[in-house]
Motif scaffolding. Sequence first.
Motif, PDB file in Angstrom:
ATOM      1  N   PRO A 289      44.313   7.859  75.102  1.00  0.00           N
ATOM      2  CA  PRO A 289      44.076   9.054  75.922  1.00  0.00           C
ATOM      3  C   PRO A 289      45.310   9.566  76.662  1.00  0.00           C
ATOM      4  CG  PRO A 289      42.249   7.545  76.142  1.00  0.00           C
ATOM      5  CD  PRO A 289      43.309   6.824  75.343  1.00  0.00           C
ATOM      6  N   ASP A 290      46.166   8.677  77.120  1.00  0.00           N
ATOM      7  CA  ASP A 290      47.362   9.116  77.849  1.00  0.00           C
ATOM      8  C   ASP A 290      48.466   9.627  76.929  1.00  0.00           C
ATOM      9  OD1 ASP A 290      47.911   6.564  76.834  1.00  0.00           O
ATOM     10  OD2 ASP A 290      49.193   6.037  78.520  1.00  0.00           O
ATOM     11  N   ARG A 291      48.247   9.591  75.605  1.00  0.00           N
ATOM     12  CA  ARG A 291      49.241  10.070  74.641  1.00  0.00           C
ATOM     13  C   ARG A 291      48.824  11.381  73.962  1.00  0.00           C
ATOM     14  NH1 ARG A 291      53.870   6.977  73.888  1.00  0.00           N
ATOM     15  NH2 ARG A 291      53.742   5.314  75.414  1.00  0.00           N
ATOM     16  N   ARG A 292      47.676  11.917  74.338  1.00  0.00           N
ATOM     17  CA  ARG A 292      47.276  13.218  73.785  1.00  0.00           C
ATOM     18  C   ARG A 292      48.227  14.291  74.297  1.00  0.00           C
ATOM     19  NH1 ARG A 292      41.245  14.539  74.720  1.00  0.00           N
ATOM     20  NH2 ARG A 292      41.923  16.360  73.551  1.00  0.00           N
ATOM     21  N   GLY A 293      48.540  15.243  73.428  1.00  0.00           N
ATOM     22  CA  GLY A 293      49.409  16.343  73.823  1.00  0.00           C
ATOM     23  C   GLY A 293      50.889  16.020  73.764  1.00  0.00           C
ATOM     24  N   CYS A 294      51.246  14.887  73.193  1.00  0.00           N
ATOM     25  CA  CYS A 294      52.655  14.468  73.105  1.00  0.00           C
ATOM     26  C   CYS A 294      53.260  14.698  71.716  1.00  0.00           C
ATOM     27  CB  CYS A 294      52.780  12.985  73.456  1.00  0.00           C
ATOM     28  SG  CYS A 294      52.322  12.563  75.141  1.00  0.00           S
ATOM     29  N   GLY A 295      52.499  15.270  70.798  1.00  0.00           N
ATOM     30  CA  GLY A 295      53.011  15.535  69.461  1.00  0.00           C
ATOM     31  C   GLY A 295      52.689  14.477  68.426  1.00  0.00           C
ATOM     32  N   ILE A 296      52.079  13.377  68.837  1.00  0.00           N
ATOM     33  CA  ILE A 296      51.779  12.299  67.883  1.00  0.00           C
ATOM     34  C   ILE A 296      50.727  12.758  66.870  1.00  0.00           C
ATOM     35  CG2 ILE A 296      50.945   9.931  67.610  1.00  0.00           C
ATOM     36  CD1 ILE A 296      51.997   9.448  70.521  1.00  0.00           C
TER      37      ILE A 296
ATOM     38  N   ASP B 226      50.146  15.778  65.896  1.00  0.00           N
ATOM     39  CA  ASP B 226      50.803  16.722  64.990  1.00  0.00           C
ATOM     40  C   ASP B 226      51.554  15.979  63.892  1.00  0.00           C
ATOM     41  OD1 ASP B 226      49.972  18.849  66.672  1.00  0.00           O
ATOM     42  OD2 ASP B 226      51.830  18.746  67.822  1.00  0.00           O
ATOM     43  N   ARG B 227      52.248  14.924  64.262  1.00  0.00           N
ATOM     44  CA  ARG B 227      53.006  14.130  63.284  1.00  0.00           C
ATOM     45  C   ARG B 227      52.085  13.400  62.318  1.00  0.00           C
ATOM     46  NH1 ARG B 227      58.148  15.847  62.828  1.00  0.00           N
ATOM     47  NH2 ARG B 227      59.082  16.066  64.865  1.00  0.00           N
ATOM     48  N   PHE B 228      50.967  12.896  62.834  1.00  0.00           N
ATOM     49  CA  PHE B 228      50.002  12.238  61.951  1.00  0.00           C
ATOM     50  C   PHE B 228      49.464  13.230  60.920  1.00  0.00           C
ATOM     51  CE2 PHE B 228      48.636   8.459  64.791  1.00  0.00           C
ATOM     52  CZ  PHE B 228      49.217   7.528  63.950  1.00  0.00           C
ATOM     53  N   VAL B 229      49.116  14.443  61.342  1.00  0.00           N
ATOM     54  CA  VAL B 229      48.594  15.436  60.403  1.00  0.00           C
ATOM     55  C   VAL B 229      49.662  15.809  59.375  1.00  0.00           C
ATOM     56  CG1 VAL B 229      47.761  17.810  60.157  1.00  0.00           C
ATOM     57  CG2 VAL B 229      46.785  16.313  61.906  1.00  0.00           C
ATOM     58  N   ALA B 230      50.893  15.980  59.809  1.00  0.00           N
ATOM     59  CA  ALA B 230      51.976  16.278  58.876  1.00  0.00           C
ATOM     60  C   ALA B 230      52.126  15.149  57.854  1.00  0.00           C
ATOM     61  CB  ALA B 230      53.289  16.506  59.626  1.00  0.00           C
ATOM     62  N   LEU B 231      52.031  13.920  58.321  1.00  0.00           N
ATOM     63  CA  LEU B 231      52.120  12.764  57.423  1.00  0.00           C
ATOM     64  C   LEU B 231      50.948  12.751  56.447  1.00  0.00           C
ATOM     65  CD1 LEU B 231      53.402  10.074  56.544  1.00  0.00           C
ATOM     66  CD2 LEU B 231      52.120   8.978  58.415  1.00  0.00           C
ATOM     67  N   ALA B 232      49.744  13.026  56.940  1.00  0.00           N
ATOM     68  CA  ALA B 232      48.570  13.052  56.066  1.00  0.00           C
ATOM     69  C   ALA B 232      48.744  14.099  54.974  1.00  0.00           C
ATOM     70  CB  ALA B 232      47.310  13.329  56.890  1.00  0.00           C
ATOM     71  N   LYS B 233      49.251  15.277  55.341  1.00  0.00           N
ATOM     72  CA  LYS B 233      49.470  16.336  54.350  1.00  0.00           C
ATOM     73  C   LYS B 233      50.551  15.928  53.348  1.00  0.00           C
ATOM     74  CE  LYS B 233      48.020  20.258  57.187  1.00  0.00           C
ATOM     75  NZ  LYS B 233      48.497  21.484  57.873  1.00  0.00           N
ATOM     76  N   GLU B 234      51.565  15.229  53.831  1.00  0.00           N
ATOM     77  CA  GLU B 234      52.626  14.739  52.939  1.00  0.00           C
ATOM     78  C   GLU B 234      52.062  13.705  51.961  1.00  0.00           C
ATOM     79  OE1 GLU B 234      56.161  11.629  53.759  1.00  0.00           O
ATOM     80  OE2 GLU B 234      56.297  13.473  54.946  1.00  0.00           O
ATOM     81  N   ARG B 235      51.190  12.833  52.459  1.00  0.00           N
ATOM     82  CA  ARG B 235      50.608  11.771  51.633  1.00  0.00           C
ATOM     83  C   ARG B 235      49.542  12.312  50.676  1.00  0.00           C
ATOM     84  NH1 ARG B 235      53.169   7.297  51.190  1.00  0.00           N
ATOM     85  NH2 ARG B 235      51.223   6.189  50.863  1.00  0.00           N
ATOM     86  N   ARG B 236      48.896  13.422  51.041  1.00  0.00           N
ATOM     87  CA  ARG B 236      47.836  14.027  50.226  1.00  0.00           C
ATOM     88  C   ARG B 236      48.149  15.514  50.016  1.00  0.00           C
ATOM     89  NH1 ARG B 236      47.296   9.268  50.669  1.00  0.00           N
ATOM     90  NH2 ARG B 236      45.359   8.076  50.771  1.00  0.00           N
ATOM     91  N   PRO B 237      49.217  15.824  49.275  1.00  0.00           N
ATOM     92  CA  PRO B 237      49.657  17.215  49.145  1.00  0.00           C
ATOM     93  C   PRO B 237      48.666  18.128  48.419  1.00  0.00           C
ATOM     94  CG  PRO B 237      50.872  15.816  47.631  1.00  0.00           C
ATOM     95  CD  PRO B 237      50.063  14.900  48.520  1.00  0.00           C
ATOM     96  N   ALA B 238      47.723  17.577  47.682  1.00  0.00           N
ATOM     97  CA  ALA B 238      46.745  18.412  46.978  1.00  0.00           C
ATOM     98  C   ALA B 238      45.618  18.879  47.900  1.00  0.00           C
ATOM     99  CB  ALA B 238      46.158  17.654  45.798  1.00  0.00           C
ATOM    100  N   GLY B 239      45.497  18.292  49.077  1.00  0.00           N
ATOM    101  CA  GLY B 239      44.464  18.712  50.020  1.00  0.00           C
ATOM    102  C   GLY B 239      43.789  17.545  50.706  1.00  0.00           C
ATOM    103  N   LEU B 240      43.134  17.864  51.797  1.00  0.00           N
ATOM    104  CA  LEU B 240      42.460  16.872  52.635  1.00  0.00           C
ATOM    105  C   LEU B 240      41.133  17.425  53.132  1.00  0.00           C
ATOM    106  CD1 LEU B 240      45.423  15.914  54.989  1.00  0.00           C
ATOM    107  CD2 LEU B 240      44.187  14.288  53.542  1.00  0.00           C
ATOM    108  N   SER B 241      40.234  16.524  53.462  1.00  0.00           N
ATOM    109  CA  SER B 241      39.022  16.906  54.172  1.00  0.00           C
ATOM    110  C   SER B 241      38.827  15.927  55.315  1.00  0.00           C
ATOM    111  CB  SER B 241      37.806  16.884  53.241  1.00  0.00           C
ATOM    112  OG  SER B 241      37.527  15.559  52.823  1.00  0.00           O
TER     113      SER B 241
END
Length: 156
Positions: free
Chosen positions: A89-96, A98-113
């Motif tokens: 909870p104390d790490r929300r809004g710090c960009g983490i 955003d980085r996780f979502v970018a990583l998920a998109k990188e790992r699954r470039p064809a799409g995610l749900s």
Amino acid sequence: MTAVGTSPPVLLRRATAADARAAADVWLRSFAAALPTVVRPRTDEEVRDHFRHVVVPRCETWVAQAAGGEVVGVMVLEETELAQLYLAPDRRGCGIGDRFVALAKERRPAGLSLWTFRVNTPARRFYERHGFRAVEWTDGARNEEREPDVRYVWEP
């Protein structure tokens, strides 16, 4: 491994068996803070056992590790599903996140749900900001919590 540009620095890395409890504890703290009205069907120990015996060994699990070694976030990918993304909870809004979502998109470039609870308005806004669109709403009959939810998809 991916360095995350927050201060202090946070590292995204694949989870190991040794991270299971810390990842589960992040999940527990985050769930309690973000979803206080949602009833969990599992006890804290059952959640920890699930992370130890199922999530970390069987899924593509990533953790965000702060300087000093503290696990402050967890992301789980199961095939093309972003199955879990929880932050201390104390790490929300710090960009983490955003980085996780970018990583998920990188790992699954064809799409995610993914699925999120309807009551989790901040998460819904977060995913929409990252290009996910709502495609299905349910009454919660198919999830353990019996909480109305919404399915999102991201297509490149």
